[in-house]
Scaffold this active site. Structure first.
Site, PDB file in Angstrom:
ATOM      1  N   ARG A  75       0.853  -1.188   0.000  1.00  0.00           N
ATOM      2  CA  ARG A  75       0.000   0.000   0.000  1.00  0.00           C
ATOM      3  C   ARG A  75       0.889   1.238   0.000  1.00  0.00           C
ATOM      4  O   ARG A  75       1.720   1.422   0.896  1.00  0.00           O
ATOM      5  CB  ARG A  75      -0.896   0.005   1.244  1.00  0.00           C
ATOM      6  CG  ARG A  75      -1.740   1.256   1.336  1.00  0.00           C
ATOM      7  CD  ARG A  75      -2.553   1.325   2.626  1.00  0.00           C
ATOM      8  NE  ARG A  75      -3.158   2.649   2.701  1.00  0.00           N
ATOM      9  CZ  ARG A  75      -3.186   3.430   3.782  1.00  0.00           C
ATOM     10  NH1 ARG A  75      -2.660   3.008   4.914  1.00  0.00           N
ATOM     11  NH2 ARG A  75      -3.734   4.621   3.730  1.00  0.00           N
ATOM     12  N   HIS A 119      -2.908  11.050   0.947  1.00  0.00           N
ATOM     13  CA  HIS A 119      -2.363  10.810   2.283  1.00  0.00           C
ATOM     14  C   HIS A 119      -1.837  12.137   2.832  1.00  0.00           C
ATOM     15  O   HIS A 119      -0.644  12.294   3.084  1.00  0.00           O
ATOM     16  CB  HIS A 119      -1.278   9.737   2.219  1.00  0.00           C
ATOM     17  CG  HIS A 119      -0.991   9.068   3.536  1.00  0.00           C
ATOM     18  ND1 HIS A 119      -1.060   7.701   3.723  1.00  0.00           N
ATOM     19  CD2 HIS A 119      -0.640   9.586   4.747  1.00  0.00           C
ATOM     20  CE1 HIS A 119      -0.746   7.409   4.984  1.00  0.00           C
ATOM     21  NE2 HIS A 119      -0.481   8.542   5.621  1.00  0.00           N
ATOM     22  N   ASN A 164      -6.694   8.718   3.208  1.00  0.00           N
ATOM     23  CA  ASN A 164      -6.112   8.116   4.403  1.00  0.00           C
ATOM     24  C   ASN A 164      -6.415   8.985   5.615  1.00  0.00           C
ATOM     25  O   ASN A 164      -6.100  10.176   5.631  1.00  0.00           O
ATOM     26  CB  ASN A 164      -4.589   7.996   4.267  1.00  0.00           C
ATOM     27  CG  ASN A 164      -3.975   7.435   5.545  1.00  0.00           C
ATOM     28  OD1 ASN A 164      -4.062   6.252   5.815  1.00  0.00           O
ATOM     29  ND2 ASN A 164      -3.383   8.301   6.359  1.00  0.00           N
ATOM     30  N   GLU A 165      -7.060   8.405   6.609  1.00  0.00           N
ATOM     31  CA  GLU A 165      -7.278   9.064   7.899  1.00  0.00           C
ATOM     32  C   GLU A 165      -7.726  10.524   7.768  1.00  0.00           C
ATOM     33  O   GLU A 165      -7.026  11.442   8.203  1.00  0.00           O
ATOM     34  CB  GLU A 165      -6.004   8.997   8.748  1.00  0.00           C
ATOM     35  CG  GLU A 165      -5.550   7.593   9.074  1.00  0.00           C
ATOM     36  CD  GLU A 165      -4.342   7.545   9.992  1.00  0.00           C
ATOM     37  OE1 GLU A 165      -3.819   8.617  10.376  1.00  0.00           O
ATOM     38  OE2 GLU A 165      -3.901   6.434  10.327  1.00  0.00           O
ATOM     39  N   ASN A 294      -7.021   1.861  10.131  1.00  0.00           N
ATOM     40  CA  ASN A 294      -5.683   2.041  10.708  1.00  0.00           C
ATOM     41  C   ASN A 294      -5.856   2.053  12.216  1.00  0.00           C
ATOM     42  O   ASN A 294      -6.634   2.860  12.750  1.00  0.00           O
ATOM     43  CB  ASN A 294      -5.050   3.362  10.256  1.00  0.00           C
ATOM     44  CG  ASN A 294      -4.734   3.377   8.771  1.00  0.00           C
ATOM     45  OD1 ASN A 294      -4.852   2.372   8.087  1.00  0.00           O
ATOM     46  ND2 ASN A 294      -4.331   4.535   8.270  1.00  0.00           N
ATOM     47  N   TYR A 296      -3.875   1.687  16.172  1.00  0.00           N
ATOM     48  CA  TYR A 296      -2.593   1.710  16.884  1.00  0.00           C
ATOM     49  C   TYR A 296      -2.677   1.519  18.394  1.00  0.00           C
ATOM     50  O   TYR A 296      -1.743   1.014  18.992  1.00  0.00           O
ATOM     51  CB  TYR A 296      -1.858   3.028  16.596  1.00  0.00           C
ATOM     52  CG  TYR A 296      -1.304   3.106  15.190  1.00  0.00           C
ATOM     53  CD1 TYR A 296      -0.075   2.516  14.881  1.00  0.00           C
ATOM     54  CD2 TYR A 296      -2.012   3.727  14.170  1.00  0.00           C
ATOM     55  CE1 TYR A 296       0.436   2.558  13.592  1.00  0.00           C
ATOM     56  CE2 TYR A 296      -1.502   3.774  12.870  1.00  0.00           C
ATOM     57  CZ  TYR A 296      -0.286   3.189  12.591  1.00  0.00           C
ATOM     58  OH  TYR A 296       0.215   3.226  11.306  1.00  0.00           O
ATOM     59  N   GLU A 368      -3.186  -0.195   8.252  1.00  0.00           N
ATOM     60  CA  GLU A 368      -1.997   0.203   9.025  1.00  0.00           C
ATOM     61  C   GLU A 368      -2.115  -0.348  10.429  1.00  0.00           C
ATOM     62  O   GLU A 368      -3.168  -0.249  11.052  1.00  0.00           O
ATOM     63  CB  GLU A 368      -1.861   1.733   9.158  1.00  0.00           C
ATOM     64  CG  GLU A 368      -1.373   2.463   7.940  1.00  0.00           C
ATOM     65  CD  GLU A 368      -1.220   3.968   8.204  1.00  0.00           C
ATOM     66  OE1 GLU A 368      -0.947   4.360   9.364  1.00  0.00           O
ATOM     67  OE2 GLU A 368      -1.375   4.734   7.255  1.00  0.00           O
ATOM     68  N   TRP A 423       6.010  12.765  10.034  1.00  0.00           N
ATOM     69  CA  TRP A 423       5.240  14.014  10.091  1.00  0.00           C
ATOM     70  C   TRP A 423       5.851  15.029  11.064  1.00  0.00           C
ATOM     71  O   TRP A 423       7.022  15.340  10.940  1.00  0.00           O
ATOM     72  CB  TRP A 423       3.767  13.692  10.372  1.00  0.00           C
ATOM     73  CG  TRP A 423       3.228  12.700   9.381  1.00  0.00           C
ATOM     74  CD1 TRP A 423       2.912  11.385   9.613  1.00  0.00           C
ATOM     75  CD2 TRP A 423       3.001  12.906   7.967  1.00  0.00           C
ATOM     76  NE1 TRP A 423       2.495  10.779   8.444  1.00  0.00           N
ATOM     77  CE2 TRP A 423       2.537  11.690   7.423  1.00  0.00           C
ATOM     78  CE3 TRP A 423       3.136  14.014   7.100  1.00  0.00           C
ATOM     79  CZ2 TRP A 423       2.215  11.526   6.077  1.00  0.00           C
ATOM     80  CZ3 TRP A 423       2.810  13.855   5.756  1.00  0.00           C
ATOM     81  CH2 TRP A 423       2.363  12.629   5.258  1.00  0.00           C
ATOM     82  N   PHE A 431       9.153   3.585  12.669  1.00  0.00           N
ATOM     83  CA  PHE A 431       8.103   2.566  12.614  1.00  0.00           C
ATOM     84  C   PHE A 431       8.468   1.393  11.700  1.00  0.00           C
ATOM     85  O   PHE A 431       7.678   0.485  11.519  1.00  0.00           O
ATOM     86  CB  PHE A 431       6.804   3.183  12.072  1.00  0.00           C
ATOM     87  CG  PHE A 431       5.965   3.894  13.093  1.00  0.00           C
ATOM     88  CD1 PHE A 431       4.883   3.253  13.686  1.00  0.00           C
ATOM     89  CD2 PHE A 431       6.216   5.218  13.440  1.00  0.00           C
ATOM     90  CE1 PHE A 431       4.081   3.906  14.611  1.00  0.00           C
ATOM     91  CE2 PHE A 431       5.414   5.887  14.359  1.00  0.00           C
ATOM     92  CZ  PHE A 431       4.345   5.227  14.960  1.00  0.00           C
TER      93      PHE A 431
END
Length: 461
Positions: A75, A119, A164-165, A294, A296, A368, A423, A431
Site C-alpha cells: 500500500r 495521504h 487516508n485518515e 488504521n 494503533y 496500518e 510528520w 516505525f
C-alpha cells in the site's frame, strides 16, 4: 499455530511524503507538507521530507526488499502534486512515468498494488488559491485528480483507497494546528471533514460510473480509530466510551455507511456540523467496497467529573474534546511505544468487533498497524527489534481472534515498510520493518522484517 483463512492478504504500507523525497524533482509541485515542514518549529529538529528515504530513486531496491519478505500487497500513496503540480489543470508526465514504473515493478514482482489517492499532502496551490479543504469546490478537484489516476493506472491497480485518515487532516490540520496546514479552530475541523467526505463520495462516483465495470477493481476509504474501553460498568462510562468511538470513527464512517453523521454529534456540535445535501448523502451512503482501518492503541474512557475544555491531547483525543466530553486515561500496567501509545492487543479485537456489528459485517482490511519503539536510532538496537516482534504477535493474534469470532477481516498491512519521515516528529520516531540510515539511504531488514516474512509464508504464526 494461529493460521489465517486461505487468501488472507499480507502487506506493508508507506505514504508518498514520508518516503519519496525528490520534493522538487521531476516536475513535482509543493504540497502543504513541504511548506509546513519548512516553517521553523513545526517539526522535530526542523526535519522535512525533502529527501526522506529517497524512494523516488531507490524504488527498485525497495521492491526487492518486499519480495524478500514475500508480502502479497504494498500500500503506497500517490503525491497529488507530482501528478498535477498545481492540484488542477496540467498533468506532469514525469510524475505519471514514476508511478507507472513503480506499479509495473510491483506487478512484475507478484506484489499487488494498493493505492491511496490522498495521504494528507494537498497541493500547496490549492491551499493558497482556494482555501484547501475549507472550500466546497475542493471535492471537484479531488474527483478530477482521481480520474487521471484511474485513467493512467487503473488497468493494473485494482485496489483504491480514496483518503487516508481524514480525521488527521481535519482535526490535526484544522483543529489544533499540529499538522499541515497548521490551522487552529473549533469549527474548521467539521468543515474540512465534511468536504473530505464529499470528495470521497465524488471520487467513488467517478470510479463506479466510468471505470469499475471495465477495470474490475474495488474502492474504499481508510479511517483511523483507537479503541475506547469504558472505565467501569457504569452507564455513564459506557456511554462515554461509545460517544468517544462515534466522535472518532463514526464521524467519518457513519456518513459512508448510513448517509449522515452520528446523532450524538448532531446533538452536541449543533450548527458547526454541516448538513449533507440529499444528493451528497445519496452518493456517500454505500460508497466503500471495504472498510479500511488504521489502528494503533487503546485508552480508557469515562464520564468526566467536570467540563473538559480545549482541543484536547493529540495523543489520545479522538475528536474535539469540548464537544465530546470524555475523560481519557491509560492503565499504568500497560506497556507503551515510543509514541507514548498503549500496547493493548485486545483493544484491536474489540474495535474490529464493534465495526463488524455497527456497520453490518463489512469486509475489513487493516491498512496500518505497527509501532515505533525506543532506542532505534542505534542501528544494533533497531536490527534486534524483539519488542516490535512481540507487538506484532499481539496485534496479529488479536486479528486472528476477531476472525474466529466472525469478523470478516481479509487483510493486514504492517506500518511501515521502512523507517521514514514521521510528520511533525520528523525522523525522531522509527516505525519501519527496515532500518534506514538517513545519511546514506541504506536499508537493512530488522528482526521484525524476518519474523513478518515467516508469518506471511506460513499464513500465520
Amino acid at each position: 499455530m494461529k493460521t489465517f483463512p486461505d487468501g488472507f492478504l499480507w502487506g506493508t504500507a508507506t505514504a508518498a511524503y514520508q518516503i519519496e523525497g525528490a520534493a522538487a524533482t521531476g516536475g513535482r509541485g509543493p504540497s502543504i507538507w513541504d511548506a509546513f515542514s519548512h516553517i521553523p518549529g513545526k517539526t522535530a529538529e526542523g526535519h522535512t521530507g525533502d529527501v526522506a528515504c529517497d524512494h523516488y530513486h531507490r524504488w527498485e531496491e525497495d521492491i526487492e526488499l518486499m519480495k524478500q519478505m514475500g508480502v502479497g500487497c504494498y500500500r503506497f500513496s500517490i503525491s497529488w502534486s507530482r501528478i498535477q503540480p498545481q492540484g488542477k489543470g496540467e498533468i506532469n508526465e514525469e510524475g505519471i512515468a514514476f508511478y507507472n514504473k513503480l506499479i509495473d515493478g510491483l506487478v512484475a514482482a507478484g506484489i499487488t498494488p494498493w493505492v491511496t489517492l490522498f495521504h494528507w499532502d494537498l497541493p500547496l496551490a490549492l491551499q493558497l488559491e482556494e482555501d484547501g479543504l475549507l472550500k466546497p469546490s475542493i471535492a471537484y478537484r479531488f474527483a478530477d485528480y482521481a480520474r487521471i489516476c484511474f485513467e493512467r493506472f487503473g488497468d493494473r491497480v485494482k485496489n483504491w483507497i480514496t483518503l487516508n485518515e481524514p480525521w488527521c487532516s481535519s482535526f490535526l490540520g484544522h483543529g489544533n494546528a499540529y499538522f499541515a496546514p497548521g490551522r487552529a479552530s473549533a469549527s474548521e475541523p467539521y468543515l474540512a471533514a465534511h468536504n473530505l467526505l464529499r470528495a470521497h463520495a465524488y471520487i467513488v462516483d467517478v470510479y463506479r460510473k466510468e471505470f469499475q465495470a471495465d477495470q474490475k477493481g474495488q474502492i474504499g476509504i481508510t479511517n483511523n480509530c483507537d479503541w475506547r474501553e469504558p472505565a467501569s460498568d457504569s452507564e455513564g462510562d459506557k456511554a462515554a466510551a461509545q460517544r468517544a468511538l462515534e466522535f472518532f470513527l463514526g464521524w467519518f464512517a457513519d456518513p459512508v455507511y448510513f448517509g449522515d453523521y452520528p446523532a450524538v454529534m448532531r446533538e452536541r456540535v449543533g450548527e458547526r456540523l454541516p448538513q449533507f445535501t440529499p444528493e451528497d448523502a445519496k452518493l456517500l451512503k454505500g460508497s466503500s467496497d471495504f472498510f479500511g482501518l488504521n489502528h494503533y492503541t487503546t485508552m480508557i474512557a469515562s464520564e468526566p467529573k467536570q467540563q473538559v475544555s480545549g482541543p484536547g491531547d493529540i495523543k489520545g483525543n479522538g475528536g474535539m474534546m469540548e464537544d465530546q466530553q470524555v475523560e481519557l486515561a491509560g492503565d499504568p500496567e500497560w506497556e507503551q511505544t515510543d509514541m507514548g501509545w498503549n500496547i493493548v492487543p485486545w483493544g484491536c479485537r474489540k474495535l474490529l468487533e464493534w465495526i463488524d456489528k455497527r456497520y453490518d459485517h463489512p469486509p475489513i482490511y487493516i491498512t496500518e498497524n505497527g509501532c515505533a519503539m525506543p532506542g532505534e536510532d542505534d542501528r544494533q538496537v533497531a536490527l534486534n527489534d524483539t519488542r516490535r516482534v512481540e507487538f506484532l504477535k499481539g496485534y496479529i493474534g488479536a486479528c486472528h481472534e476477531a476472525i474466529q469470532n466472525g469478523v470478516d477481516l481479509r487483510g493486514y498491512m504492517c506500518w511501515s515498510m521502512m523507517d521514514n519521515f514521521e510528520w511533525a516528529l520528523g525522523y525522531t520516531r522509527r516505525f519501519g520493518l527496515h532500518w534506514v540510515d538517513y545519511e546514506t539511504g541504506e536499508r537493512q531488514p530488522k528482526a521484525s522484517a524476518k519474523w513478518y516474512a515467516a508469518t506471511v509464508k506460513q499464513n500465520g504464526f
